[in-house]
Design a protein around this motif. Structure first.
Motif, PDB file in Angstrom:
ATOM      1  N   ARG A 179      -0.859  -3.983   6.050  1.00 26.41           N
ATOM      2  CA  ARG A 179      -1.193  -3.904   7.483  1.00 26.41           C
ATOM      3  C   ARG A 179      -2.688  -3.737   7.699  1.00 26.41           C
ATOM      4  NH1 ARG A 179       3.211  -0.066  10.283  1.00 26.41           N
ATOM      5  NH2 ARG A 179       2.709   1.381   8.591  1.00 26.41           N
TER       6      ARG A 179
ATOM      7  N   VAL B 192       5.728   3.090  -3.723  1.00 27.90           N
ATOM      8  CA  VAL B 192       6.346   2.198  -4.711  1.00 27.90           C
ATOM      9  C   VAL B 192       5.550   0.896  -4.794  1.00 27.90           C
ATOM     10  CG1 VAL B 192       8.403   0.848  -5.285  1.00 27.90           C
ATOM     11  CG2 VAL B 192       8.665   3.173  -4.403  1.00 27.90           C
ATOM     12  N   GLY B 193       5.176   0.363  -3.621  1.00 27.67           N
ATOM     13  CA  GLY B 193       4.518  -0.951  -3.564  1.00 27.67           C
ATOM     14  C   GLY B 193       3.277  -1.035  -4.434  1.00 27.67           C
TER      15      GLY B 193
ATOM     16  N   THR C  60       0.823  -1.211   0.000  1.00 29.69           N
ATOM     17  CA  THR C  60       0.000   0.000   0.000  1.00 29.69           C
ATOM     18  C   THR C  60       0.859   1.264   0.000  1.00 29.69           C
ATOM     19  OG1 THR C  60      -0.205  -0.402   2.370  1.00 29.69           O
ATOM     20  CG2 THR C  60      -2.132  -0.906   1.015  1.00 29.69           C
TER      21      THR C  60
ATOM     22  N   ILE D  41      13.799  -2.672  -1.700  1.00 30.05           N
ATOM     23  CA  ILE D  41      13.996  -1.243  -1.974  1.00 30.05           C
ATOM     24  C   ILE D  41      14.643  -0.660  -0.730  1.00 30.05           C
ATOM     25  CG2 ILE D  41      12.930   0.906  -2.754  1.00 30.05           C
ATOM     26  CD1 ILE D  41      11.916  -1.251  -4.502  1.00 30.05           C
TER      27      ILE D  41
ATOM     28  N   LYS E 284      18.653   0.706   7.883  1.00 34.98           N
ATOM     29  CA  LYS E 284      18.382   0.175   6.529  1.00 34.98           C
ATOM     30  C   LYS E 284      19.569  -0.654   6.057  1.00 34.98           C
ATOM     31  CE  LYS E 284      15.184   3.155   3.917  1.00 34.98           C
ATOM     32  NZ  LYS E 284      14.103   2.204   3.739  1.00 34.98           N
TER      33      LYS E 284
ATOM     34  N   TYR F 132       5.243  12.433  -0.360  1.00 35.02           N
ATOM     35  CA  TYR F 132       5.413  11.790  -1.657  1.00 35.02           C
ATOM     36  C   TYR F 132       6.091  12.651  -2.712  1.00 35.02           C
ATOM     37  CZ  TYR F 132       3.055   7.453  -0.467  1.00 35.02           C
ATOM     38  OH  TYR F 132       2.754   6.236   0.082  1.00 35.02           O
TER      39      TYR F 132
ATOM     40  N   LEU G 203      12.807   9.813  -4.019  1.00 35.68           N
ATOM     41  CA  LEU G 203      11.686   9.282  -4.804  1.00 35.68           C
ATOM     42  C   LEU G 203      10.670  10.381  -5.080  1.00 35.68           C
ATOM     43  CD1 LEU G 203      11.157   5.890  -2.940  1.00 35.68           C
ATOM     44  CD2 LEU G 203      12.052   6.218  -5.257  1.00 35.68           C
TER      45      LEU G 203
ATOM     46  N   ARG H 209       8.969   7.057  -8.679  1.00 37.98           N
ATOM     47  CA  ARG H 209       8.516   5.756  -8.137  1.00 37.98           C
ATOM     48  C   ARG H 209       8.057   4.834  -9.271  1.00 37.98           C
ATOM     49  NH1 ARG H 209       7.147   9.347  -4.076  1.00 37.98           N
ATOM     50  NH2 ARG H 209       7.916   8.747  -2.009  1.00 37.98           N
TER      51      ARG H 209
ATOM     52  N   ARG I 150      -0.734  12.034   2.077  1.00 40.99           N
ATOM     53  CA  ARG I 150       0.716  12.152   2.260  1.00 40.99           C
ATOM     54  C   ARG I 150       1.393  12.909   1.115  1.00 40.99           C
ATOM     55  NH1 ARG I 150       3.317   6.599   3.531  1.00 40.99           N
ATOM     56  NH2 ARG I 150       4.951   7.894   4.416  1.00 40.99           N
TER      57      ARG I 150
HETATM   58  N1  LIG Z   1      11.072   8.938   0.081  1.00 38.98           N
HETATM   59  C1  LIG Z   1      12.235   8.899  -0.519  1.00 38.98           C
HETATM   60  O1  LIG Z   1      12.669   9.884  -1.119  1.00 38.98           O
HETATM   61  C2  LIG Z   1      13.032   7.632  -0.526  1.00 38.98           C
HETATM   62  C3  LIG Z   1      14.272   7.634  -1.118  1.00 38.98           C
HETATM   63  C4  LIG Z   1      14.987   6.460  -1.185  1.00 38.98           C
HETATM   64  C5  LIG Z   1      14.461   5.297  -0.652  1.00 38.98           C
HETATM   65  N2  LIG Z   1      13.236   5.324  -0.037  1.00 38.98           N
HETATM   66  C6  LIG Z   1      12.722   4.045   0.477  1.00 38.98           C
HETATM   67  O2  LIG Z   1      11.994   3.409  -0.563  1.00 38.98           O
HETATM   68  C7  LIG Z   1      11.031   2.529   0.007  1.00 38.98           C
HETATM   69  C8  LIG Z   1       9.667   2.812  -0.617  1.00 38.98           C
HETATM   70  O3  LIG Z   1       9.308   4.163  -0.417  1.00 38.98           O
HETATM   71  P1  LIG Z   1       7.786   4.665  -0.479  1.00 38.98           P
HETATM   72  O4  LIG Z   1       7.827   6.108  -0.705  1.00 38.98           O
HETATM   73  O5  LIG Z   1       7.021   3.782  -1.358  1.00 38.98           O
HETATM   74  O6  LIG Z   1       7.349   4.377   1.038  1.00 38.98           O
HETATM   75  P2  LIG Z   1       5.879   4.401   1.670  1.00 38.98           P
HETATM   76  O7  LIG Z   1       4.899   4.952   0.717  1.00 38.98           O
HETATM   77  O8  LIG Z   1       5.996   5.023   3.032  1.00 38.98           O
HETATM   78  O9  LIG Z   1       5.564   2.852   1.816  1.00 38.98           O
HETATM   79  C9  LIG Z   1       6.109   2.055   2.838  1.00 38.98           C
HETATM   80  C10 LIG Z   1       5.262   0.841   2.997  1.00 38.98           C
HETATM   81  O10 LIG Z   1       5.786   0.042   4.052  1.00 38.98           O
HETATM   82  C11 LIG Z   1       4.701  -0.405   4.828  1.00 38.98           C
HETATM   83  N3  LIG Z   1       5.134  -0.706   6.192  1.00 38.98           N
HETATM   84  C12 LIG Z   1       5.720   0.117   7.078  1.00 38.98           C
HETATM   85  N4  LIG Z   1       5.937  -0.537   8.227  1.00 38.98           N
HETATM   86  C13 LIG Z   1       5.487  -1.803   8.054  1.00 38.98           C
HETATM   87  C14 LIG Z   1       5.422  -2.943   8.880  1.00 38.98           C
HETATM   88  N5  LIG Z   1       5.888  -2.918  10.139  1.00 38.98           N
HETATM   89  N6  LIG Z   1       4.873  -4.069   8.380  1.00 38.98           N
HETATM   90  C15 LIG Z   1       4.401  -4.104   7.123  1.00 38.98           C
HETATM   91  N7  LIG Z   1       4.435  -3.054   6.294  1.00 38.98           N
HETATM   92  C16 LIG Z   1       4.967  -1.905   6.760  1.00 38.98           C
HETATM   93  C17 LIG Z   1       3.704   0.721   4.809  1.00 38.98           C
HETATM   94  O11 LIG Z   1       2.430   0.211   5.157  1.00 38.98           O
HETATM   95  P3  LIG Z   1       1.161   1.184   5.396  1.00 38.98           P
HETATM   96  O12 LIG Z   1       0.670   1.496   4.015  1.00 38.98           O
HETATM   97  O13 LIG Z   1       0.244   0.314   6.175  1.00 38.98           O
HETATM   98  O14 LIG Z   1       1.682   2.385   6.125  1.00 38.98           O
HETATM   99  C18 LIG Z   1       3.802   1.142   3.360  1.00 38.98           C
HETATM  100  O15 LIG Z   1       2.951   0.357   2.572  1.00 38.98           O
HETATM  101  C19 LIG Z   1      11.065   2.757   1.501  1.00 38.98           C
HETATM  102  O16 LIG Z   1      11.910   1.782   2.084  1.00 38.98           O
HETATM  103  C20 LIG Z   1      11.742   4.124   1.612  1.00 38.98           C
HETATM  104  O17 LIG Z   1      12.408   4.282   2.846  1.00 38.98           O
HETATM  105  C21 LIG Z   1      12.497   6.457   0.011  1.00 38.98           C
END
Ligand SMILES: NC(=O)c1ccc[n+]([C@@H]2O[C@H](COP(=O)([O-])OP(=O)(O)OC[C@H]3O[C@@H](n4cnc5c(N)ncnc54)[C@H](OP(=O)(O)O)[C@@H]3O)[C@@H](O)[C@H]2O)c1
Length: 503
Positions: free
Chosen positions: A83, A63-64, A60, A377, A412, A142, A434, A457, A138
């Motif tokens: 979750r 990226v996912g 959710t 990721i 990480k 984002y 991202l 993303r 968010r």
């Molecule tokens: N933002 C940036 O600029 C950036 C840059 C480089 C790398 N990243 C990394 O790239 C990855 C993807 O980023 P994104 O923007 O897609 O992140 P995001 O939208 O915050 O998505 C993170 C996902 O992880 C899930 N999650 C968190 N804790 C969990 C747990 N304990 N059990 C199961 N699921 C859990 C969240 O679930 P819910 O939907 O239930 O909250 C959400 O679906 C992340 O690892 C992030 O740190 C981000």
């Protein structure tokens, strides 16, 4: 054909066979008009051939959810670890299997979560938000370019390290086995939601009988789903110079690509007779068949390995000396046959006319070169906090504020280590910032954790999809950002071949 010395040949059944396989398209159209059934008769790879399932963790997330969409668009079966199942359903639609779990709680990562999983794409990340708060969708988090003072909501140690470690441990059993691709799984685990078992109406839409009625004979066969197998059964008769029964899939659309695999493995329980397994490289009804004969053991489950290299090219049971070698990259159809004849008129030594029964539990491709099975990721910058010579002023916020953010990048990196040490073929992607911008950009890959920049993303989701089919990408860790100067198609194979495999 006279009534006295020959059994009654069944012209109706003959036509039924030909229309089922669309050999007579006109009749098919007519039948569709009469019955109102206009369903597509081709066998799509989604839903009907079970290709194993991809587990997307963090489905959710930004990226996912895009990874899920792309996988579905490419006919993968998807299980989403979420979750909140209700939110998952609203966001991801009906085509995904949802599994409610939390990677920080090992008890929720049950064997059912990993059942039939062929790879995991892990898009989880500890939740980060602006200190001042975000919109319900968010938007501030984002957008990825404008700076908002960030804070972490949960513990990075628990999500980025413990959580990844838990997920890797739960997956290791299923993902460290030799590489195989599940084509058909007829096992019903008792829980339709979690099993890949086919429904019986589906079975009949994929497998149809091709008996000696097509040559004037009177044998008759069919398939049905038992609890844990597909049963191929019927009556084989040598009357009217006949003597074979078979079931064949409709042509796959698109063709199955089994490049990189050594052959097909069947798990079967038979009646002691010798059967044939047949693959086809062409969509033609009456073309070259690539055959392999195998003996069954009465009432015993056995595994039969059919190396592609040992397939015999035949046309109507006559071997072809000049047949092209079997091409695993274009498999059009599969067929199981019981025949009085082997090849070139020789008799099948293990053949009895009358009632026969062959049960099939699974049909797999085996011996594949390993492809990435755990895609994580992570993030660019994970090795930079505390690195000598780093100018924090020039670093992205996550590096600059690593301490304030609970050591997010440090944890990480520990999570990455858990993946690298797992024994599962993996790929670790470290994206730069991202964004929600549109994808399709050329990408710049690097190793050593030095680059800065941004990447959509969309493009990270596309990268995950590509990685699943790239043996060259096994055991790589790399950074990635977009090349703002160019759009373009990427030669994935050469990109991954040029990156250095982790020591
Ligand atoms: N933002 C940036 O600029 C950036 C840059 C480089 C790398 N990243 C990394 O790239 C990855 C993807 O980023 P994104 O923007 O897609 O992140 P995001 O939208 O915050 O998505 C993170 C996902 O992880 C899930 N999650 C968190 N804790 C969990 C747990 N304990 N059990 C199961 N699921 C859990 C969240 O679930 P819910 O939907 O239930 O909250 C959400 O679906 C992340 O690892 C992030 O740190 C981000």
């Amino acid at each position: 054909m006279t009534q006295n010395n020959r059994s009654q040949w069944d012209a109706g059944r003959f036509l039924k066979t030909l229309t089922y396989f669309e050999v007579i398209p006109f009749l098919n159209c007519l039948q569709q008009l009469l019955t109102g059934n206009t369903s597509n008769k081709k066998t799509s790879q989604s839903g009907v051939t079970n290709m194993g399932m991809i587990l997307v963790a963090g489905a959710t997330g930004g990226v996912g959810k895009r990874v899920v969409q792309r996988l579905l668009n490419h006919n993968y079966s998807v299980r989403a670890l979420v979750r909140d199942a209700q939110r998952g359903r609203e966001m991801l639609g009906d085509q995904v299997e949802l599994f409610e779990a939390d990677i920080s709680i090992p008890e929720t990562l049950t064997p059912q979560l990993m059942e039939n999983i062929s790879a995991v794409v892990c898009c989880t990340g500890v939740r980060v938000q602006p200190v001042e708060g975000d919109t319900p969708n968010r938007e501030k988090y984002y957008q990825g370019i404008k700076f908002y003072l960030p804070e972490v909501v949960d513990s990075p140690e628990i999500v980025e390290y413990q959580g990844i470690k838990n997920l890797v441990q739960a997956a290791a059993n299923s993902l460290t086995k030799a590489d195989e691709k599940l084509l058909f799984n007829f096992i019903n685990t008792g829980n339709r939601q979690l099993s890949n078992a086919l429904k019986s109406d589906n079975l009949k839409a994929i497998w149809g009988a091709v008996d000696d009625v097509v040559m004037g004979g009177v044998s008759e066969s069919y398939v049905q789903l038992l609890d844990n197998a597909m049963l191929f059964t019927g009556n084989v008769s040598t009357a009217n110079s006949g003597g074979f029964v078979s079931v064949r899939t409709r042509n796959f659309e698109p063709e199955l690509n089994l490049t990189g695999y050594e052959g097909i493995e069947l798990r079967v329980k038979g009646d002691g007779q010798r059967y044939k397994f047949i693959l086809r490289n062409e969509a033609k009804w009456d073309g070259v068949a690539y055959c392999y004969s195998f003996d069954t053991e009465k009432d015993n489950w056995i595994n039969i390995r059919i190396p592609f290299a040992n397939l015999i090219g035949v046309f109507r049971a006559k071997t072809l000396r000049d047949a092209q070698p079997f091409d695993p990259s274009k498999v059009n159809a599969l067929q199981l046959m019981l025949s009085k004849f082997e090849y070139d008129g020789a008799l099948n030594p293990n053949f009895q006319p009358g009632v026969f029964a062959l049960q099939v539990e699974t049909i797999k491709a085996y011996g594949g070169s390993a492809k990435p099975k755990f895609i994580m990721i992570s993030s660019a910058g994970v090795t930079r906090p505390g690195r000598p010579g780093i100018n924090l002023e020039e670093e992205p916020p996550a590096v600059r504020m690593n301490e304030q953010l609970g050591g997010i990048l440090t944890w990480k990196l520990r999570g990455e280590d858990a993946v690298r040490e797992s024994g599962i073929p993996y790929t670790i992607i470290r994206p730069c910032a991202l964004t929600e911008e549109s994808g399709g950009k050329a990408l710049i890959f690097d190793q050593g954790d030095n680059i800065k920049g941004k990447v959509s993303r969309e493009d990270i989701a596309e990268l995950c999809l590509q990685l699943l089919e790239q043996p060259q990408a096994c055991n790589l860790t790399f950074e990635v950002k977009e090349d703002s100067d160019s759009d373009g198609r990427l030669d994935w194979k050469s990109i991954f071949s040029n990156l250095k495999v982790d020591a």
